[in-house]
Write an enzyme that holds these catalytic residues in place. Structure first.
Site, mmCIF file in Angstrom:
data_model
loop_
_atom_site.group_PDB
_atom_site.id
_atom_site.type_symbol
_atom_site.label_atom_id
_atom_site.label_comp_id
_atom_site.label_asym_id
_atom_site.label_seq_id
_atom_site.Cartn_x
_atom_site.Cartn_y
_atom_site.Cartn_z
ATOM 1 N N THR A 173 30.600 26.416 -18.176
ATOM 2 C CA THR A 173 29.913 27.679 -18.435
ATOM 3 C C THR A 173 29.546 27.815 -19.909
ATOM 4 O OG1 THR A 173 30.331 30.061 -18.549
ATOM 5 C CG2 THR A 173 32.256 28.676 -18.604
ATOM 6 N N ASP A 174 28.522 28.614 -20.168
ATOM 7 C CA ASP A 174 28.162 28.904 -21.568
ATOM 8 C C ASP A 174 29.196 29.823 -22.229
ATOM 9 O OD1 ASP A 174 27.556 31.279 -20.239
ATOM 10 O OD2 ASP A 174 25.476 31.386 -20.933
ATOM 11 N N GLU A 175 30.095 30.412 -21.418
ATOM 12 C CA GLU A 175 31.060 31.360 -21.985
ATOM 13 C C GLU A 175 32.057 30.675 -22.913
ATOM 14 O OE1 GLU A 175 32.498 34.306 -19.262
ATOM 15 O OE2 GLU A 175 30.708 34.158 -18.025
ATOM 16 N N LYS A 234 38.216 27.312 -19.012
ATOM 17 C CA LYS A 234 37.077 26.388 -18.825
ATOM 18 C C LYS A 234 36.914 25.517 -20.079
ATOM 19 C CE LYS A 234 34.584 26.172 -15.778
ATOM 20 N NZ LYS A 234 34.637 25.426 -14.490
ATOM 21 N N TYR A 242 39.467 33.336 -18.680
ATOM 22 C CA TYR A 242 38.566 32.470 -17.893
ATOM 23 C C TYR A 242 37.879 31.447 -18.789
ATOM 24 C CZ TYR A 242 34.160 30.976 -15.767
ATOM 25 O OH TYR A 242 33.093 30.217 -15.340
HETATM 26 P P1 NAD Z 1 33.265 30.863 -6.887
HETATM 27 O O1 NAD Z 1 34.419 31.673 -7.368
HETATM 28 O O2 NAD Z 1 32.221 31.513 -6.057
HETATM 29 O O3 NAD Z 1 33.814 29.610 -6.046
HETATM 30 C C1 NAD Z 1 34.914 28.850 -6.443
HETATM 31 C C2 NAD Z 1 35.334 27.995 -5.247
HETATM 32 O O4 NAD Z 1 36.445 27.168 -5.672
HETATM 33 C C3 NAD Z 1 35.815 28.791 -4.042
HETATM 34 O O5 NAD Z 1 35.259 28.280 -2.861
HETATM 35 C C4 NAD Z 1 37.331 28.606 -4.052
HETATM 36 O O6 NAD Z 1 37.915 28.648 -2.751
HETATM 37 C C5 NAD Z 1 37.449 27.221 -4.666
HETATM 38 N N1 NAD Z 1 38.752 27.004 -5.319
HETATM 39 C C6 NAD Z 1 39.394 27.833 -6.182
HETATM 40 N N2 NAD Z 1 40.574 27.307 -6.530
HETATM 41 C C7 NAD Z 1 40.680 26.113 -5.892
HETATM 42 C C8 NAD Z 1 41.679 25.097 -5.869
HETATM 43 N N3 NAD Z 1 42.812 25.192 -6.572
HETATM 44 N N4 NAD Z 1 41.444 23.994 -5.116
HETATM 45 C C9 NAD Z 1 40.304 23.867 -4.382
HETATM 46 N N5 NAD Z 1 39.341 24.808 -4.358
HETATM 47 C C10 NAD Z 1 39.540 25.919 -5.117
HETATM 48 O O7 NAD Z 1 32.652 30.205 -8.188
HETATM 49 P P2 NAD Z 1 31.134 29.844 -8.534
HETATM 50 O O8 NAD Z 1 30.476 31.038 -9.074
HETATM 51 O O9 NAD Z 1 30.549 29.129 -7.383
HETATM 52 O O10 NAD Z 1 31.366 28.839 -9.760
HETATM 53 C C11 NAD Z 1 31.446 27.424 -9.532
HETATM 54 C C12 NAD Z 1 31.660 26.736 -10.858
HETATM 55 O O11 NAD Z 1 30.583 27.044 -11.729
HETATM 56 C C13 NAD Z 1 32.924 27.158 -11.588
HETATM 57 O O12 NAD Z 1 33.494 26.014 -12.178
HETATM 58 C C14 NAD Z 1 32.438 28.133 -12.651
HETATM 59 O O13 NAD Z 1 33.278 28.119 -13.779
HETATM 60 C C15 NAD Z 1 31.071 27.553 -12.961
HETATM 61 N N6 NAD Z 1 30.067 28.509 -13.449
HETATM 62 C C16 NAD Z 1 29.723 29.598 -12.708
HETATM 63 C C17 NAD Z 1 28.739 30.480 -13.176
HETATM 64 C C18 NAD Z 1 28.283 31.670 -12.363
HETATM 65 O O14 NAD Z 1 27.430 32.420 -12.833
HETATM 66 N N7 NAD Z 1 28.774 31.871 -11.161
HETATM 67 C C19 NAD Z 1 28.130 30.247 -14.415
HETATM 68 C C20 NAD Z 1 28.533 29.129 -15.160
HETATM 69 C C21 NAD Z 1 29.486 28.264 -14.661
HETATM 70 P P1 TYD Z 2 29.727 39.080 -14.427
HETATM 71 O O1 TYD Z 2 28.821 39.000 -13.246
HETATM 72 O O2 TYD Z 2 31.177 39.413 -14.184
HETATM 73 O O3 TYD Z 2 29.566 37.700 -15.211
HETATM 74 P P2 TYD Z 2 30.163 37.274 -16.661
HETATM 75 O O4 TYD Z 2 31.214 38.216 -17.072
HETATM 76 O O5 TYD Z 2 30.733 35.921 -16.340
HETATM 77 O O6 TYD Z 2 28.982 37.221 -17.586
HETATM 78 O O7 TYD Z 2 29.167 40.149 -15.447
HETATM 79 C C1 TYD Z 2 27.868 40.029 -15.990
HETATM 80 C C2 TYD Z 2 27.686 41.141 -17.003
HETATM 81 O O8 TYD Z 2 27.702 42.395 -16.313
HETATM 82 C C3 TYD Z 2 28.807 41.224 -18.012
HETATM 83 O O9 TYD Z 2 28.237 41.636 -19.260
HETATM 84 C C4 TYD Z 2 29.724 42.318 -17.487
HETATM 85 C C5 TYD Z 2 28.760 43.248 -16.777
HETATM 86 N N1 TYD Z 2 29.290 43.958 -15.589
HETATM 87 C C6 TYD Z 2 29.106 45.335 -15.471
HETATM 88 O O10 TYD Z 2 28.521 45.995 -16.364
HETATM 89 N N2 TYD Z 2 29.575 45.962 -14.362
HETATM 90 C C7 TYD Z 2 30.230 45.304 -13.380
HETATM 91 O O11 TYD Z 2 30.661 45.932 -12.370
HETATM 92 C C8 TYD Z 2 30.403 43.886 -13.507
HETATM 93 C C9 TYD Z 2 31.121 43.100 -12.446
HETATM 94 C C10 TYD Z 2 29.910 43.260 -14.645
#
Ligand code: NAD
Ligand code: TYD
Length: 355
Positions: A130-132, A159, A155
């Site tokens: 993630t960019d975070e 990461k 988180y």
């Molecule tokens: P998500 O929370 O929707 O899904 C995570 C999945 O991992 C779930 O299916 C969960 O059951 C599985 N999981 C959790 N713990 C586990 C374990 N111990 N063993 C096996 N499986 C396990 O997450 P996502 O949004 O799909 O994110 C996927 C990846 O992308 C993550 O690594 C996250 O850090 C990264 N990412 C997500 C975003 C975003 O905007 N969603 C942005 C940047 C990076």
């Molecule tokens: P989120 O979807 O949790 O992603 P991330 O924290 O990983 O960027 O949140 C996106 C942005 O929205 C973040 O600035 C927090 C804000 N946010 C709200 O304002 N209200 C909400 O209920 C949630 C879940 C997030």
């Protein structure tokens, strides 16, 4: 290719498996390993299991279970790994970080160790991050691949730790790794604790839309299919040991994004003249709430490297992506109801002490 996808029942993993099998030139096999935490839903891929017999297998397992994971690598003769599995929600990491440390750090370490032991079989270990990890930007500037890490939340710190381990396994053991650090994704199958699906469902149900702080925090939004195409390009053509930043070129203040969602739903299904005086917009549901502790102000990705070296660009304009996402949540009521009846309900009650 015998591709092990971890976390394939989560949001991005599901979209990636669907993308690979339905839309790309992929001809190999996928083994999806997922522990099925609250965020994992095997129904996301029920149709895929039927449509691609022999090319898709699901195994429920915890990536921290080293014996089980080694067995899976052997049973399926895994030669490529795409590692999504993680605890992914910042707010949950603030409330209880333990599982973030276990899955994101120990789980990744475990997969790296198994991969190291099978190094001569392994063509690629791709780590999704993630960019975070870069922390927060001020008004100017962008994250590039060499931006120093400065994670703010448990988180992002977990990461960051996993990213360092992945790079160390390349430097020390010459493991063929690639990494991608991407911005906020949105699209179908996202668990509705994250901003966009939460706002869509609450707006459809005419519930309050909780915006943290002053709503001026900025995120760079990326439609999930665009992320999937970037990952596939990196797995195929990325250089060992390299990191690629992936972003949507779409910076928006949270408040502007929530207003955009309200406008899109208003124009799709009409305003509600009974509920709000004179057919007010759903924007009337916006409620500013207490800010997230350590809330990063701005994220913005400079994706020049993946664009110039691998020829990738994000293709989905945010208006199109948001409209497609709203349609998906409206058309998949059963999915929404099932997801909302479980862990979502507990989480929302905890967050807002209401149902
Ligand atoms: P998500 O929370 O929707 O899904 C995570 C999945 O991992 C779930 O299916 C969960 O059951 C599985 N999981 C959790 N713990 C586990 C374990 N111990 N063993 C096996 N499986 C396990 O997450 P996502 O949004 O799909 O994110 C996927 C990846 O992308 C993550 O690594 C996250 O850090 C990264 N990412 C997500 C975003 C975003 O905007 N969603 C942005 C940047 C990076
Ligand atoms: P989120 O979807 O949790 O992603 P991330 O924290 O990983 O960027 O949140 C996106 C942005 O929205 C973040 O600035 C927090 C804000 N946010 C709200 O304002 N209200 C909400 O209920 C949630 C879940 C997030």
């Amino acid at each position: 290719m015998n591709l092990l996808v971890t976390g394939g029942c989560g949001f991005i993993g599901t979209n990636f498996i669907r993308y690979l099998l339905n839309k790309s030139d992929f001809t190999g096999q996928i083994i999806n390993v997922d522990q099925l935490t609250y965020a994992g839903n095997p129904e996301n891929l029920a149709d895929i299991e039927k449509k691609f017999p022999g090319r898709y297998a699901f195994v429920q397992a915890d990536i921290c279970d080293s014996d089980k994971m080694a067995e899976i690598f052997d049973d399926h003769d895994v030669d490529t790994v795409c590692h999504f599995a993680a605890e992914s929600h910042v707010d949950r990491s603030i409330v209880s970080p333990d599982d973030f440390i276990k899955t994101n750090i120990i789980g990744t370490f475990n997969l790296l160790e198994i991969s190291r032991n099978r190094k001569n079989r392994l063509a690629r270990f791709h780590h999704i991050s993630t960019d975070e990890v870069y922390g927060s930007l001020g008004k100017d500037g962008y994250f590039i691949e060499s931006t120093p890490y400065q994670p703010s939340s448990p988180y992002s710190a977990s990461k960051a730790s996993s990213d360092h381990l992945v790079r160390a396994y390349h430097t020390t053991y010459n493991l063929p790794v690639t990494l991608s650090n991407c911005s906020n994704n949105y699209g179908p199958y996202q668990f509705p604790e994250k901003l966009i699906p939460l706002m869509i469902l609450n707006a459809l149900e005419e519930k309050p839309l909780p915006v943290y702080g002053d709503g001026k925090n900025i995120r760079d939004w990326l439609y999930v299919d665009d992320h999937c195409s970037a990952i596939w390009k990196i797995i195929q053509h990325g250089k060992n040991g390299e990191t690629y930043n992936v972003g949507g070129d779409c910076e928006l203040e949270n408040i502007k994004l929530v207003e955009m969602i309200c406008d899109a739903i208003d124009s799709k299904i009409g305003k509600n003249p009974d509920k709000w005086r004179n057919g007010e917009s759903r924007k009337g549901l916006i409620k500013f709430v207490k800010d997230r502790p350590g809330h990063d102000q701005r994220y913005a990705i400079d994706a020049t490297k993946i664009k110039t070296e691998l020829g990738w660009t994000p293709k989905t304009p945010v208006e199109t992506g948001i409209a497609a996402t709203i349609n998906w949540y409206m058309e998949n009521e059963n999915w929404v109801n099932r997801v909302k009846s479980g862990a979502y309900r507990e989480w929302m009650q905890r967050q807002y002490q209401s149902d």
